[in-house]
Design a protein around this motif. Structure first.
Motif, mmCIF file in Angstrom:
data_model
loop_
_atom_site.group_PDB
_atom_site.id
_atom_site.type_symbol
_atom_site.label_atom_id
_atom_site.label_comp_id
_atom_site.label_asym_id
_atom_site.label_seq_id
_atom_site.Cartn_x
_atom_site.Cartn_y
_atom_site.Cartn_z
ATOM 1 N N TYR A 102 0.841 -1.204 0.000
ATOM 2 C CA TYR A 102 0.000 0.000 0.000
ATOM 3 C C TYR A 102 0.875 1.253 0.000
ATOM 4 O O TYR A 102 0.659 2.192 -0.781
ATOM 5 N N PHE A 103 1.874 1.267 0.862
ATOM 6 C CA PHE A 103 2.768 2.413 0.992
ATOM 7 C C PHE A 103 3.523 2.656 -0.312
ATOM 8 O O PHE A 103 3.636 3.792 -0.788
ATOM 9 N N LYS A 104 4.015 1.607 -0.922
ATOM 10 C CA LYS A 104 4.780 1.738 -2.164
ATOM 11 C C LYS A 104 3.886 2.190 -3.312
ATOM 12 O O LYS A 104 4.324 2.941 -4.205
ATOM 13 N N ARG A 105 2.630 1.762 -3.316
ATOM 14 C CA ARG A 105 1.699 2.162 -4.368
ATOM 15 C C ARG A 105 1.534 3.681 -4.409
ATOM 16 O O ARG A 105 1.437 4.287 -5.477
ATOM 17 N N TYR A 106 1.518 4.320 -3.245
ATOM 18 C CA TYR A 106 1.281 5.758 -3.177
ATOM 19 C C TYR A 106 2.551 6.600 -3.132
ATOM 20 O O TYR A 106 2.504 7.802 -3.417
#
Length: 269
Positions: free
Chosen positions: A254-258
């Motif tokens: 999730y963190f890497k996606r954003y």
């Protein structure tokens, strides 16, 4: 007053390629401008001495210092100012606001963007902050000084930042819950607390800020994750747990996606 066609509108870019925030004394050579837009940034013009007119999207306003002129990135504007002109010009790109670890900066930028012209009872406080900002290089100090600048500029407005917290709109109530409670990675949780559906909550958010409820929540989660990673010694697994993710792997994806970075990579910056 006619606005030039799209092909005739000049697009100005006063930024270095990598800069996200810039402040400089007003350039006296630019006291009279022709209609133009800006290349993807918000411009705040704090004027302490001059007179004249400012036109935004065909609407003309008298310039009476001290005042703050606000030009959003999509607007066409020009001005005719009488010399000598004294003041400061602040340029702010969207990533500066989105990447800030201080959530109030986004609220203040949203609030100041409601206006095109803010008359000020006094310019002394903003003058002092502007001088400090022109010499500051520490990113955290720049954020703090800019936050103080915006809060002071909005102090006398009816739609002040204090009223954002007490507004009865669904979007503002949603934001209040995000501010006051521990973040939970589930829009349905907040919709239930607000006695509405996820769809209605998303519609309210879209009308207010152009984002879905999931996108608003994502911005808060990422900001909070960055704060926990930057300011605490919590492990990535503990940060994931604090933000109610099912596991560390889910949080990292999730963190890497954003952000384009893993939590561990962000922590090493």
């Amino acid at each position: 007053m006619e606005i030039p066609t799209q092909k005739e509108i000049r697009i100005n870019d006063k930024f270095d390629s990598k800069a996200l925030f810039k402040i400089a004394p007003f350039d006296p050579r630019k006291s009279v401008t022709s209609p133009h837009k800006h290349n993807g940034y918000l411009e705040l013009v704090f004027l302490t001495a001059t007179s004249g007119t400012h036109v935004i999207d065909g609407r003309e306003t008298a310039v009476v210092p001290p005042c703050l002129l606000i030009i959003k990135k999509e607007q066409v504007h020009h001005w005719t100012l009488t010399a000598p002109v004294s003041g400061y010009v602040i340029l702010v790109k969207k990533p500066f606001v989105e990447e800030s670890l201080d959530r109030d900066i986004r609220k203040l930028v949203e609030e100041v963007s409601r206006y095109s012209h803010i008359p000020l009872p006094s310019g002394e406080y903003l003058q002092a902050l502007s001088v400090l900002l022109t010499h500051e290089e520490n990113p955290l100090c720049i954020e703090g000084l800019f936050k103080a600048f915006l809060a002071k500029a909005l102090e006398k407005k009816s739609h002040s930042i204090k009223q954002l917290h007490t507004s009865h709109t669904l979007y503002a109530q949603f934001c209040a819950l995000l501010d006051e409670q521990q973040l939970v990675n589930h829009v349905g949780h907040y919709a239930q607390l607000l006695h509405t559906s996820q769809q209605n909550l998303s519609i309210a958010c879209k009308k207010s800020v152009g984002l879905t409820a999931s996108e608003v929540l994502a911005e808060r989660l990422i900001h909070e994750a960055k704060r926990l990673l930057y300011y605490t010694h919590k492990t990535v697994a503990e940060v994931a747990q604090a933000l109610h993710f099912s596991d560390e792997s889910n949080f990292s994806k999730y963190f890497k996606r954003y952000t384009g970075l893993t939590p561990s990579a962000f922590r090493k910056l």
